[in-house]
Scaffold this motif. Structure first.
Motif, mmCIF file in Angstrom:
data_model
loop_
_atom_site.group_PDB
_atom_site.id
_atom_site.type_symbol
_atom_site.label_atom_id
_atom_site.label_comp_id
_atom_site.label_asym_id
_atom_site.label_seq_id
_atom_site.Cartn_x
_atom_site.Cartn_y
_atom_site.Cartn_z
ATOM 1 N N ASP A 53 0.817 -1.217 0.000
ATOM 2 C CA ASP A 53 0.000 0.000 0.000
ATOM 3 C C ASP A 53 0.853 1.271 0.000
ATOM 4 O OD1 ASP A 53 -2.383 -1.490 0.073
ATOM 5 O OD2 ASP A 53 -2.236 -1.685 2.259
ATOM 6 N N GLY A 54 2.144 1.112 -0.113
ATOM 7 C CA GLY A 54 3.053 2.253 -0.114
ATOM 8 C C GLY A 54 3.183 2.882 -1.492
ATOM 9 N N PRO A 55 4.094 3.818 -1.633
ATOM 10 C CA PRO A 55 4.213 4.587 -2.871
ATOM 11 C C PRO A 55 4.680 3.790 -4.098
ATOM 12 C CG PRO A 55 6.018 5.104 -1.380
ATOM 13 C CD PRO A 55 5.051 4.242 -0.621
ATOM 14 N N PHE A 56 5.294 2.613 -3.885
ATOM 15 C CA PHE A 56 5.825 1.841 -5.005
ATOM 16 C C PHE A 56 5.072 0.538 -5.251
ATOM 17 C CE2 PHE A 56 9.298 4.328 -3.147
ATOM 18 C CZ PHE A 56 9.567 5.149 -4.226
ATOM 19 N N GLY A 57 4.055 0.254 -4.444
ATOM 20 C CA GLY A 57 3.256 -0.954 -4.627
ATOM 21 C C GLY A 57 3.942 -2.230 -4.178
ATOM 22 N N GLY A 58 5.038 -2.114 -3.479
ATOM 23 C CA GLY A 58 5.781 -3.268 -2.976
ATOM 24 C C GLY A 58 7.080 -2.810 -2.353
ATOM 25 N N THR A 59 7.821 -3.759 -1.848
ATOM 26 C CA THR A 59 9.100 -3.404 -1.233
ATOM 27 C C THR A 59 10.090 -2.944 -2.297
ATOM 28 O OG1 THR A 59 9.867 -5.689 -1.376
ATOM 29 C CG2 THR A 59 8.831 -5.010 0.696
ATOM 30 N N ILE A 60 11.070 -2.207 -1.850
ATOM 31 C CA ILE A 60 12.151 -1.753 -2.730
ATOM 32 C C ILE A 60 13.482 -2.112 -2.075
ATOM 33 C CG2 ILE A 60 10.817 0.110 -3.774
ATOM 34 C CD1 ILE A 60 12.343 2.058 -1.924
ATOM 35 N N ALA A 61 14.492 -2.293 -2.896
ATOM 36 C CA ALA A 61 15.828 -2.606 -2.378
ATOM 37 C C ALA A 61 16.441 -1.363 -1.734
ATOM 38 C CB ALA A 61 16.728 -3.106 -3.507
ATOM 39 N N HIS A 62 17.261 -1.587 -0.739
ATOM 40 C CA HIS A 62 18.016 -0.506 -0.111
ATOM 41 C C HIS A 62 18.913 0.154 -1.165
ATOM 42 C CE1 HIS A 62 17.196 -3.410 3.086
ATOM 43 N NE2 HIS A 62 17.330 -2.435 3.966
ATOM 44 N N GLY A 63 19.117 1.443 -1.049
ATOM 45 C CA GLY A 63 19.994 2.145 -1.975
ATOM 46 C C GLY A 63 21.405 1.592 -1.959
ATOM 47 N N TYR A 64 21.920 1.279 -0.768
ATOM 48 C CA TYR A 64 23.278 0.749 -0.684
ATOM 49 C C TYR A 64 23.363 -0.664 -1.263
ATOM 50 C CZ TYR A 64 24.977 4.676 2.055
ATOM 51 O OH TYR A 64 25.345 5.923 2.473
ATOM 52 N N LEU A 65 22.286 -1.431 -1.157
ATOM 53 C CA LEU A 65 22.280 -2.754 -1.793
ATOM 54 C C LEU A 65 22.342 -2.603 -3.306
ATOM 55 C CD1 LEU A 65 21.978 -5.803 -1.966
ATOM 56 C CD2 LEU A 65 19.515 -5.523 -1.592
ATOM 57 N N MET A 67 23.594 -0.041 -4.974
ATOM 58 C CA MET A 67 24.922 0.454 -5.326
ATOM 59 C C MET A 67 25.981 -0.634 -5.226
ATOM 60 S SD MET A 67 24.640 3.509 -6.360
ATOM 61 C CE MET A 67 26.338 3.993 -6.387
ATOM 62 N N SER A 68 25.884 -1.476 -4.209
ATOM 63 C CA SER A 68 26.887 -2.533 -4.045
ATOM 64 C C SER A 68 26.799 -3.566 -5.156
ATOM 65 C CB SER A 68 26.760 -3.215 -2.676
ATOM 66 O OG SER A 68 25.557 -3.964 -2.599
ATOM 67 N N SER A 69 25.666 -3.641 -5.813
ATOM 68 C CA SER A 69 25.500 -4.587 -6.913
ATOM 69 C C SER A 69 26.255 -4.153 -8.166
ATOM 70 C CB SER A 69 24.004 -4.743 -7.252
ATOM 71 O OG SER A 69 23.316 -5.267 -6.143
ATOM 72 N N LEU A 70 26.691 -2.913 -8.223
ATOM 73 C CA LEU A 70 27.421 -2.421 -9.387
ATOM 74 C C LEU A 70 28.729 -3.166 -9.614
ATOM 75 C CD1 LEU A 70 26.910 1.425 -9.017
ATOM 76 C CD2 LEU A 70 25.801 -0.108 -10.648
ATOM 77 N N THR A 71 29.318 -3.676 -8.561
ATOM 78 C CA THR A 71 30.608 -4.347 -8.691
ATOM 79 C C THR A 71 30.485 -5.844 -8.937
ATOM 80 O OG1 THR A 71 30.780 -4.699 -6.314
ATOM 81 C CG2 THR A 71 31.735 -2.658 -7.214
ATOM 82 N N ALA A 72 29.265 -6.350 -8.934
ATOM 83 C CA ALA A 72 29.069 -7.785 -9.110
ATOM 84 C C ALA A 72 29.467 -8.231 -10.508
ATOM 85 C CB ALA A 72 27.615 -8.154 -8.843
ATOM 86 N N SER A 73 30.001 -9.404 -10.609
ATOM 87 C CA SER A 73 30.378 -9.981 -11.898
ATOM 88 C C SER A 73 29.151 -10.610 -12.538
ATOM 89 C CB SER A 73 31.438 -11.055 -11.709
ATOM 90 O OG SER A 73 32.587 -10.503 -11.143
ATOM 91 N N SER A 74 29.100 -10.545 -13.849
ATOM 92 C CA SER A 74 28.049 -11.242 -14.572
ATOM 93 C C SER A 74 28.399 -12.717 -14.627
ATOM 94 C CB SER A 74 27.945 -10.709 -16.008
ATOM 95 O OG SER A 74 27.615 -9.355 -15.988
ATOM 96 N N PRO A 75 27.386 -13.582 -14.543
ATOM 97 C CA PRO A 75 27.686 -15.013 -14.671
ATOM 98 C C PRO A 75 28.228 -15.303 -16.073
ATOM 99 C CG PRO A 75 25.330 -14.621 -14.311
ATOM 100 C CD PRO A 75 25.996 -13.298 -14.349
ATOM 101 N N THR A 76 29.166 -16.211 -16.152
ATOM 102 C CA THR A 76 29.732 -16.548 -17.465
ATOM 103 C C THR A 76 29.296 -17.916 -17.903
ATOM 104 O OG1 THR A 76 31.749 -17.338 -16.395
ATOM 105 C CG2 THR A 76 31.750 -15.076 -17.220
#
Length: 76
Positions: A53-65, A67-76
């Motif tokens: 019932d919030g502004p996005f219609g569901g949960t959202i990921a933390h901003g730091y989560l 941002m931390s995903s930017l360094t993740a490697s793509s699966p090969t």
């Protein structure tokens, strides 16, 4: 995935464009684990019933989560 093994190799990429990676789904269990690790249990992240019932219609990921995903490697 391209790996730069030292700074000199990184210099050879100056001016190159790196394309986008594949989409990564951030599921609720990952958000919950991040909340536990950071002690950030804000309802918008961890309470699906309330966040529905919030502004996005569901949960959202933390901003730091996100941002931390930017360094993740793509699966090969």
């Amino acid at each position: 995935m391209r790996i730069f093994e030292n700074p000199v190799m990184l210099l050879t990429a100056i001016g190159e464009r790196f394309g986008p990676t594949e989409w990564v789904a951030i599921e609720q269990d990952r958000i919950d684990l991040f909340a536990k690790a950071t002690d950030d249990h804000q309802w918008i992240h961890v309470d699906p019933a309330r966040a529905k019932d919030g502004p996005f219609g569901g949960t959202i990921a933390h901003g730091y989560l996100t941002m931390s995903s930017l360094t993740a490697s793509s699966p090969t």
